[in-house]
Design a protein around this motif. Structure first.
Motif, mmCIF file in Angstrom:
data_model
loop_
_atom_site.group_PDB
_atom_site.id
_atom_site.type_symbol
_atom_site.label_atom_id
_atom_site.label_comp_id
_atom_site.label_asym_id
_atom_site.label_seq_id
_atom_site.Cartn_x
_atom_site.Cartn_y
_atom_site.Cartn_z
ATOM 1 N N LYS A 174 -7.616 41.476 49.180
ATOM 2 C CA LYS A 174 -8.704 41.284 48.240
ATOM 3 C C LYS A 174 -8.969 42.572 47.467
ATOM 4 O O LYS A 174 -9.146 42.560 46.258
ATOM 5 C CB LYS A 174 -9.977 40.850 48.973
ATOM 6 N N SER A 175 -9.002 43.696 48.181
ATOM 7 C CA SER A 175 -9.306 44.947 47.515
ATOM 8 C C SER A 175 -8.267 45.276 46.457
ATOM 9 O O SER A 175 -8.560 45.897 45.443
ATOM 10 C CB SER A 175 -9.384 46.084 48.534
ATOM 11 N N LEU A 176 -7.051 44.854 46.660
ATOM 12 C CA LEU A 176 -5.992 45.133 45.688
ATOM 13 C C LEU A 176 -6.281 44.485 44.346
ATOM 14 O O LEU A 176 -5.892 44.990 43.307
ATOM 15 C CB LEU A 176 -4.661 44.585 46.206
ATOM 16 N N PHE A 177 -6.950 43.347 44.384
ATOM 17 C CA PHE A 177 -7.154 42.622 43.144
ATOM 18 C C PHE A 177 -8.491 42.888 42.475
ATOM 19 O O PHE A 177 -8.787 42.309 41.460
ATOM 20 C CB PHE A 177 -7.019 41.120 43.409
ATOM 21 N N VAL A 178 -9.327 43.729 43.085
ATOM 22 C CA VAL A 178 -10.603 44.003 42.462
ATOM 23 C C VAL A 178 -10.370 45.090 41.432
ATOM 24 O O VAL A 178 -10.408 46.251 41.743
ATOM 25 C CB VAL A 178 -11.629 44.471 43.493
ATOM 26 N N GLN A 193 1.155 46.331 42.073
ATOM 27 C CA GLN A 193 0.231 45.538 42.882
ATOM 28 C C GLN A 193 0.988 44.584 43.803
ATOM 29 O O GLN A 193 0.696 44.492 45.002
ATOM 30 C CB GLN A 193 -0.713 44.737 41.980
ATOM 31 N N VAL A 194 1.938 43.862 43.225
ATOM 32 C CA VAL A 194 2.671 42.882 44.030
ATOM 33 C C VAL A 194 3.527 43.581 45.080
ATOM 34 O O VAL A 194 3.641 43.109 46.219
ATOM 35 C CB VAL A 194 3.534 41.978 43.125
ATOM 36 N N GLU A 195 4.124 44.696 44.725
ATOM 37 C CA GLU A 195 4.917 45.446 45.706
ATOM 38 C C GLU A 195 4.046 45.895 46.872
ATOM 39 O O GLU A 195 4.486 45.862 48.033
ATOM 40 C CB GLU A 195 5.566 46.660 45.040
ATOM 41 N N GLN A 196 2.814 46.293 46.588
ATOM 42 C CA GLN A 196 1.893 46.712 47.648
ATOM 43 C C GLN A 196 1.533 45.544 48.561
ATOM 44 O O GLN A 196 1.463 45.694 49.787
ATOM 45 C CB GLN A 196 0.617 47.297 47.024
ATOM 46 N N ILE A 197 1.317 44.393 47.971
ATOM 47 C CA ILE A 197 0.987 43.208 48.773
ATOM 48 C C ILE A 197 2.158 42.845 49.686
ATOM 49 O O ILE A 197 1.990 42.572 50.877
ATOM 50 C CB ILE A 197 0.640 42.017 47.865
ATOM 51 N N LEU A 198 3.354 42.818 49.122
ATOM 52 C CA LEU A 198 4.536 42.476 49.911
ATOM 53 C C LEU A 198 4.754 43.487 51.034
ATOM 54 O O LEU A 198 5.136 43.109 52.150
ATOM 55 C CB LEU A 198 5.769 42.412 49.006
ATOM 56 N N GLN A 199 4.499 44.754 50.761
ATOM 57 C CA GLN A 199 4.655 45.772 51.794
ATOM 58 C C GLN A 199 3.648 45.562 52.916
ATOM 59 O O GLN A 199 3.966 45.704 54.102
ATOM 60 C CB GLN A 199 4.478 47.168 51.199
ATOM 61 N N GLN A 200 2.437 45.197 52.562
ATOM 62 C CA GLN A 200 1.399 44.938 53.572
ATOM 63 C C GLN A 200 1.771 43.733 54.423
ATOM 64 O O GLN A 200 1.566 43.720 55.637
ATOM 65 C CB GLN A 200 0.048 44.723 52.892
ATOM 66 N N MET A 201 2.323 42.719 53.773
ATOM 67 C CA MET A 201 2.750 41.539 54.525
ATOM 68 C C MET A 201 3.886 41.893 55.477
ATOM 69 O O MET A 201 3.921 41.435 56.622
ATOM 70 C CB MET A 201 3.197 40.446 53.548
ATOM 71 N N LYS A 202 4.795 42.714 55.013
ATOM 72 C CA LYS A 202 5.920 43.132 55.846
ATOM 73 C C LYS A 202 5.428 43.923 57.044
ATOM 74 O O LYS A 202 5.900 43.753 58.178
ATOM 75 C CB LYS A 202 6.891 43.983 55.029
ATOM 76 N N THR A 203 4.429 44.766 56.812
ATOM 77 C CA THR A 203 3.861 45.562 57.900
ATOM 78 C C THR A 203 3.178 44.667 58.921
ATOM 79 O O THR A 203 3.261 44.902 60.131
ATOM 80 C CB THR A 203 2.845 46.566 57.332
ATOM 81 N N LEU A 204 2.523 43.634 58.443
ATOM 82 C CA LEU A 204 1.836 42.723 59.363
ATOM 83 C C LEU A 204 2.843 41.978 60.221
ATOM 84 O O LEU A 204 2.620 41.752 61.415
ATOM 85 C CB LEU A 204 1.001 41.717 58.586
ATOM 86 N N ASP A 205 3.961 41.571 59.617
ATOM 87 C CA ASP A 205 5.000 40.855 60.359
ATOM 88 C C ASP A 205 5.690 41.776 61.358
ATOM 89 O O ASP A 205 6.097 41.346 62.445
ATOM 90 C CB ASP A 205 6.047 40.290 59.399
ATOM 91 N N ASP A 206 5.827 43.053 60.984
ATOM 92 C CA ASP A 206 6.527 44.019 61.850
ATOM 93 C C ASP A 206 5.729 45.311 61.855
ATOM 94 O O ASP A 206 5.939 46.181 61.005
ATOM 95 C CB ASP A 206 7.929 44.265 61.328
ATOM 96 N N PRO A 207 4.788 45.472 62.785
ATOM 97 C CA PRO A 207 3.937 46.659 62.843
ATOM 98 C C PRO A 207 4.700 47.963 62.909
ATOM 99 O O PRO A 207 4.141 49.027 62.614
ATOM 100 C CB PRO A 207 3.124 46.434 64.130
ATOM 101 N N SER A 208 5.970 47.926 63.270
ATOM 102 C CA SER A 208 6.751 49.162 63.365
ATOM 103 C C SER A 208 7.124 49.690 61.987
ATOM 104 O O SER A 208 7.557 50.836 61.843
ATOM 105 C CB SER A 208 8.028 48.922 64.172
ATOM 106 N N VAL A 209 6.935 48.826 60.966
ATOM 107 C CA VAL A 209 7.262 49.248 59.599
ATOM 108 C C VAL A 209 6.077 50.017 59.043
ATOM 109 O O VAL A 209 4.956 49.533 59.028
ATOM 110 C CB VAL A 209 7.524 48.026 58.699
ATOM 111 N N SER A 210 6.324 51.207 58.593
ATOM 112 C CA SER A 210 5.238 52.035 58.089
ATOM 113 C C SER A 210 5.150 51.946 56.581
ATOM 114 O O SER A 210 6.086 51.488 55.938
ATOM 115 C CB SER A 210 5.457 53.485 58.478
#
Length: 224
Positions: free
Chosen positions: A8-12, A207-224
């Motif tokens: 949400k914060s990404l889109f404000v 913006q979209v790259e940041q969202i995708l990175q956050q999703m990737k981190t959520l799927d794999d917490p080892s990804v920084s």
């Protein structure tokens, strides 16, 4: 919950300074609108697109163009009540102007009047059944209320009209993620990313790259 807050914060984002320059901009801005702390992903950009439409179509209607510019000037100054009042005056003279109803919806949404905003967007669609921006805008209103399934329905309607509407694809991806449709969410966002790259819209790409990175981190917490 953490990802939801981050997304949400990404889109404000701040509204575009352009008068009806686009709702991505927004009119709905391609920037996002934030209402009561909730996301309105790409309203601002829509405004920008709409602004361009208003400018072009106003060349043979000086009064229409002048009235819209006045309303949009107030909107971009964040005087949403003033913009609403001017748009209502405009619609008394041009009741069948789809863009006028669309922009009225934006002004109402920014005043935390979601149901009234939806009614205005729906009137715009009644007057122009191919109004992809208005369908996306309704989805944004639903998303701001965490009504994700309803938002998804509206985003899909928008994309049926324009499959390459990057902002709707981004909003759809976010809504799909909220409903645990992760693979579909990523696919929608990746398509949006490619479209934004092709359009050289670097801010949206980021913006979209940041969202995708956050999703990737959520799927794999080892990804920084």
């Amino acid at each position: 919950m953490k990802l939801k807050s981050q997304l949400k914060s990404l889109f404000v984002q701040p509204l575009s300074s352009m008068i009806l320059s686009m709702i991505t901009a927004i009119a709905i801005s391609p920037s996002a609108l934030a209402v009561t702390g909730k996301v309105s992903p790409h309203l601002p950009e829509q405004v920008q697109q709409s602004q361009k439409i208003a400018q072009f179509s106003g060349t043979d209607q000086p009064e229409r163009s002048r009235l819209l510019q006045q309303a949009n000037a107030l909107y971009n100054q964040r005087d949403f009540k003033g913009a609403e009042e001017n748009l209502r005056k405009f619609l008394k003279k041009f009741p069948k102007d789809a863009f006028g109803h669309f922009q009225l919806g934006n002004a109402l949404f920014r005043q935390s009047k979601p149901e009234a905003a939806i009614s205005s967007y729906q009137e715009a669609i009644r007057l122009n059944s191919k109004y992809a921006l208005a369908y996306n805008a309704i989805g944004v209103v639903y998303a701001s209320q965490d009504r994700w399934e309803e938002a998804i329905t509206e985003y899909r309607k928008s994309l049926e009209i324009n499959p390459d509407y990057g902002d709707a694809l981004t909003n759809l991806g976010q809504a799909l993620w909220q409903t645990n449709k992760r693979d579909e969410a990523k696919a929608s966002l990746e398509k949006a990313l490619n479209i934004f790259k092709a359009q050289s819209r670097n801010e949206k790409v980021y913006q979209v790259e940041q969202i995708l990175q956050q999703m990737k981190t959520l799927d794999d917490p080892s990804v920084s």
